[in-house]
Design a protein around this motif. Sequence first.
Motif, mmCIF file in Angstrom:
data_model
loop_
_atom_site.group_PDB
_atom_site.id
_atom_site.type_symbol
_atom_site.label_atom_id
_atom_site.label_comp_id
_atom_site.label_asym_id
_atom_site.label_seq_id
_atom_site.Cartn_x
_atom_site.Cartn_y
_atom_site.Cartn_z
ATOM 1 N N UNK A 52 -1.936 -50.157 -17.175
ATOM 2 C CA UNK A 52 -2.942 -51.038 -17.763
ATOM 3 C C UNK A 52 -2.370 -52.441 -18.000
ATOM 4 N N UNK A 53 -1.136 -52.501 -18.474
ATOM 5 C CA UNK A 53 -0.508 -53.808 -18.716
ATOM 6 C C UNK A 53 -0.287 -54.565 -17.414
ATOM 7 N N UNK A 54 0.139 -53.866 -16.376
ATOM 8 C CA UNK A 54 0.356 -54.514 -15.079
ATOM 9 C C UNK A 54 -0.954 -55.056 -14.527
ATOM 10 N N UNK A 55 -2.029 -54.300 -14.674
ATOM 11 C CA UNK A 55 -3.333 -54.770 -14.213
ATOM 12 C C UNK A 55 -3.788 -55.989 -15.002
ATOM 13 N N UNK A 56 -3.556 -55.981 -16.312
ATOM 14 C CA UNK A 56 -3.939 -57.121 -17.141
ATOM 15 C C UNK A 56 -3.124 -58.356 -16.765
ATOM 16 N N UNK A 57 -1.839 -58.187 -16.506
ATOM 17 C CA UNK A 57 -1.000 -59.318 -16.107
ATOM 18 C C UNK A 57 -1.423 -59.864 -14.747
#
Length: 76
Positions: A52-57
């Motif tokens: 989820x964090x990678x997608x948000x970044x």
Amino acid sequence: MSPEEYLERAEHYRKAAEETHVGSFARFHLETMERSYRTLAQSEAALRSSVKRAEALAKLEPKEEQAASTPGTDRI
């Protein structure tokens, strides 16, 4: 499996170790299974969080940088 399902399995082994009258050898292995499932739950939760964090970044990255980092989209 989801983190919740791993935690359910861990709880199953914890109860089995507490409620059954087994020897120390079996109890050791039941406790080991409980720890293993708790570790799996933590690992799965961390993995899902990192995705989820990678997608948000990736969404925050400027469009020009995305095009430059995508292979085959070189500009002349």
